[in-house]
Every structure is written in structure tokens, then in C-alpha cells.
Design an enzyme around this catalytic site. Structure first.
Site, PDB file in Angstrom:
ATOM      1  N   THR A 324      14.056  22.941 -16.365  1.00 12.90           N
ATOM      2  CA  THR A 324      12.600  22.793 -16.139  1.00 12.90           C
ATOM      3  C   THR A 324      11.824  23.934 -15.329  1.00 12.90           C
ATOM      4  O   THR A 324      12.760  24.578 -14.611  1.00 12.90           O
ATOM      5  CB  THR A 324      12.009  21.651 -15.973  1.00 12.90           C
ATOM      6  OG1 THR A 324      12.829  21.343 -14.356  1.00 12.90           O
ATOM      7  CG2 THR A 324      12.846  20.604 -16.842  1.00 12.90           C
ATOM      8  N   CYS A 325      10.651  23.964 -15.485  1.00 13.96           N
ATOM      9  CA  CYS A 325      10.208  25.047 -14.668  1.00 13.96           C
ATOM     10  C   CYS A 325       9.347  24.446 -13.382  1.00 13.96           C
ATOM     11  O   CYS A 325       8.383  24.548 -12.998  1.00 13.96           O
ATOM     12  CB  CYS A 325       8.812  25.802 -15.322  1.00 13.96           C
ATOM     13  SG  CYS A 325       9.336  26.366 -16.747  1.00 13.96           S
ATOM     14  N   ASP A 326      10.473  23.883 -12.466  1.00 13.99           N
ATOM     15  CA  ASP A 326      10.021  23.250 -11.205  1.00 13.99           C
ATOM     16  C   ASP A 326      11.060  23.528 -10.388  1.00 13.99           C
ATOM     17  O   ASP A 326      12.384  23.374 -10.719  1.00 13.99           O
ATOM     18  CB  ASP A 326       9.890  21.828 -11.433  1.00 13.99           C
ATOM     19  CG  ASP A 326       9.420  21.139 -10.207  1.00 13.99           C
ATOM     20  OD1 ASP A 326       9.877  21.436  -9.029  1.00 13.99           O
ATOM     21  OD2 ASP A 326       8.633  20.136 -10.356  1.00 13.99           O
ATOM     22  N   ASN A 367       8.085  19.649 -19.765  1.00 12.91           N
ATOM     23  CA  ASN A 367       8.186  20.774 -20.199  1.00 12.91           C
ATOM     24  C   ASN A 367       8.390  20.674 -21.559  1.00 12.91           C
ATOM     25  O   ASN A 367       9.293  21.506 -22.041  1.00 12.91           O
ATOM     26  CB  ASN A 367       9.387  21.562 -19.684  1.00 12.91           C
ATOM     27  CG  ASN A 367       8.942  22.584 -18.213  1.00 12.91           C
ATOM     28  OD1 ASN A 367       9.718  23.077 -17.328  1.00 12.91           O
ATOM     29  ND2 ASN A 367       7.551  22.530 -18.071  1.00 12.91           N
TER      30      ASN A 367
END
Ligand SMILES: *Cc1c(COP(=O)(O)O)cnc(C)c1O
Length: 377
Positions: A324-326, A367
């Protein structure tokens, strides 16, 4: 551990995307091991560890009771075939209307750790049995649960006296030594505290009957852990030490120890890269991370065994991260994780010991990733 049944399932079904596969034979073995190791204690499976209907149904059929933390979990246990008499509402933080719903469903055993919670129960479930949770220090636990739940033993005495005054049945004391507790003697000091609460109440004419010794029984990740047998011996010795020949009814609430080693997550390597030409560690990105079910890698607390098809090859330390984009979605970085140098993009990996605290921790669509799928076989 990846059992042959899990291997066969993955080989024939070839499920796409990350998924958990749970082998019910292992859950059954774990249940029998607890029953054998602690034959005088009632087993209340902690539903939150893995509430898959097949798991609950198997355990209900084997005679397990259930520790539930919400009305939804109570309904799941009832649907699995448990009667309300076999259910404990073990969360110390409940809405009064949820207490009322549980009471209407026939549940009559509730956890408390405060005067305020006792008042709710006296109004919404008059006459019910209550046990008060006492704090423990959580030392030796890899996933401690201290502070949030429980009160000091002296306050537990006051809470149980108050419950008695409000017409409830002051029934016992509970504690949880902390999850993934690797010390077999961790129950000793909590049982000493429980005994002190029993004695104080007896002086006031209130006779408690039960000690709820909670969960905490570990599952094997990278390191070996003591057997259920070893925990049973140590706990029963502590009960004899503190309660002499007046040992009360006892409950255990295994969650992780019941299902952890029964599950394996199949995942896939999405990317292997470096941050600079002279980066020491390769970054290995999987299609599952903290938000896909591996939340217990928070602070790198739980280190799962990860198997690949190249396990005999030379290894090198890697950072392992989720998709994920975290930037919090990194599983292991402070302590690098050894993976084979020959591991490549597209390879499958098996994350073992993931039967507990995974599916229910996965986000719904962060996401756009689907929640962790589970197959119970
Ligand atoms: C979570 C929980 C358990 C299960 O703990 P494990 O360490 O997984 O065995 C047992 N009792 C209560 C009250 C819990 O909240």
C-alpha cells in the site's frame, strides 16, 4: 506450519491474490492439547483471534465455550451451535444497550473492571454473574495487553463489593498475562493477586467462585515455545500454591494458541528493489502488508516465519514491506529479515503462523486492496 493439506489445497486450487488457509485438523489438535494439559479448566475460545464460522463450529462441537467481545461475536458463537450458557461477554468496555442485547440472548457472564461498568450491567442484565479483571504487568509477552484492561487488585475488591450491592452475582476475578506469553510462570503473580481478592471479599461475606486465567498461550513463530503441557503444569502448580486445597473453578481463554499455527498466508513478491546502488539491503515488497492482515508486525512485535521455494539457497538480510501507499506499511526494517538471494519478482511465499489475528485485522479496501480472503479446510 504448512501442513500437507494446506500444500495440497494451494497446489490444486491455485487461489489468486493473498489468502489465508486454515487447517481445521490443527485447530482440533490444539483444542485437545489444551483440554489434556488443563483438564480442570473450562476452555473459552477467544473468538476475536479467528471468527471463521468453520472454526467456531468445530470448536462448539468439541465442547468449547466462547469468550466474546461484542454482540456480533456472541451471535457468531450462537450460530456456530454454542448455547448462551457457554458464552462469556469478556470485554470490559461495553455499551449498555449491547449488554442488554447479550442479556436478551441469554448471556449471563460479564467482565468488568470499573464501578461504571458494574452500573451498566446491573441495569441491563440484572442478576448476572460478573468477574472483575485485574491488571498484570505483561512482562514476557510479545504482544502485551496491559494498562487498557483491568484495574488494580484493591479496586477489583471494591468493584466486586459494589456489584454485590447492586444485586449482581460477584463471581470471580480475571486477568490476561499478555498475548504470546513465552514465560510459563507468568500466571503465578496474577494468581497471587486473584487469591488476595478472594480473601478480601470472603471477609465481607462474598464468596467468589471462579478465576478466569485468560489467554496468552503462544504459537510458534521463529522460535520454539513451551508446550501447552508445560503451561498447564506451571499454572496448576501456581493454583495449588496460592489456593491450597480450595481451588476455585477456572477458565482459560486461548486465542492465538488455538488457531495461530493452523493458518498459512500465501502471498506473492510484487517487487524487489534497492534505494541506491550501494544500498545494503534489498527491499522486498509483498502483496500483503500491515493493512492486509499483518497488523501484528507493528513495532516488529510478531516475526512470522516466511517460507520460499528457494530456502536452501544463500540468504541476505532484506527489508520486507507491504503493497500500500502508506509508509507505515513496512513489516520488518529495524531488524532485517533474511531471505534467499535467488528470490525474485512473482515468486510465491508462505507466511506461517498466521491463523490468529490476521483476517479480522485486514482493512476493507485501503488503496482498493480486498480484505484478506480465508479458506478453512
Ligand atoms: C484477546 C483475548 C484473549 C486471547 O488472547 P490470546 O493471547 O490470543 O490467547 C483472551 N481473553 C481476552 C479477554 C482477550 O481479550
Amino acid at each position: 506450519m504448512t501442513t500437507q493439506r494446506i500444500r495440497d489445497f494451494l497446489a490444486t486450487r491455485r487461489p489468486d491474490g493473498p489468502c489465508l488457509v486454515v487447517d481445521l485438523d490443527v485447530v482440533r489438535d490444539n483444542f485437545q492439547a489444551f483440554r489434556h494439559a488443563m483438564p480442570d479448566s473450562a476452555i473459552y475460545y477467544a473468538v476475536k483471534a479467528n471468527p471463521a464460522p468453520e472454526v467456531l463450529k468445530l470448536l462448539a462441537g468439541l465442547g468449547s465455550n466462547f469468550d466474546c467481545a461484542s454482540v456480533a461475536e456472541i451471535e457468531m458463537a450462537l450460530d456456530a451451535g454454542a448455547t448462551a450458557a457457554r458464552i462469556s461477554f469478556g470485554n470490559t468496555i461495553k455499551k449498555e444497550r449491547d449488554v442488554a442485547r447479550a442479556h436478551a440472548l441469554g448471556v449471563s457472564l460479564f467482565a468488568v473492571d470499573s464501578h461504571e461498568e458494574v452500573e451498566k450491567i446491573s441495569r441491563a442484565a440484572p442478576g448476572a454473574r460478573v468477574f472483575c479483571r485485574v491488571l498484570t504487568d505483561g512482562e514476557g509477552a510479545e504482544w502485551p495487553l496491559s494498562r487498557k484492561f483491568g484495574c488494580v487488585p484493591q479496586m477489583a475488591v471494591d468493584v466486586l463489593v459494589y456489584a454485590h450491592q447492586l444485586g449482581l452475582q460477584s463471581y470471580g476475578v480475571s486477568f490476561h498475562v499478555g498475548s504470546q506469553m513465552t514465560k510459563v510462570d507468568a500466571w503465578d503473580s496474577a494468581l497471587a493477586d486473584a487469591k488476595r481478592v478472594f480473601v478480601s471479599l470472603a471477609k465481607q461475606g462474598i464468596h467468589l467462585q471462579m478465576v478466569n486465567m485468560g489467554g496468552g498461550f503462544p504459537t510458534k513463530y521463529l522460535r520454539d515455545v513451551p508446550s501447552a503441557e508445560a503451561y498447564g503444569k506451571s499454572i496448576y502448580q501456581a493454583l495449588r500454591t496460592h489456593f491450597g486445597n480450595q481451588i476455585p473453578q477456572t477458565i482459560i481463554e486461548p486465542g492465538r494458541g488455538m488457531v495461530g499455527n493452523a493458518g498459512v498466508i500465501k502471498a506473492e513478491v510484487v517487487l524487489i528493489s534497492k534505494k541506491s546502488d550501494n544500498d545494503d539491503a534489498r527491499w522486498v515488497f509483498l502483496d500483503i502488508g500491515k493493512f492486509g492482515g499483518l497488523a501484528e508486525t507493528m513495532d516488529e512485535a510478531i516475526r512470522y516465519p516466511i517460507r520460499t521455494e528457494h530456502d536452501g539457497d544463500e540468504m541476505e538480510p532484506c527489508v520486507i514491506a507491504g503493497p500500500t501507499c502508506d509508509s507505515a506499511d513496512v513489516l520488518y526494517e529495524k531488524k532485517l529479515y533474511p531471505l534467499p538471494i535467488s528470490l525474485s519478482i512473482g515468486d510465491e511465499v508462505l507466511i506461517e503462523g498466521t491463523g490468529a489475528y490476521t483476517t479480522t485485522y485486514s482493512a476493507v479496501a485501503f488503496n482498493g486492496f480486498e480484505p484478506l480472503k480465508a479458506y478453512v479446510i
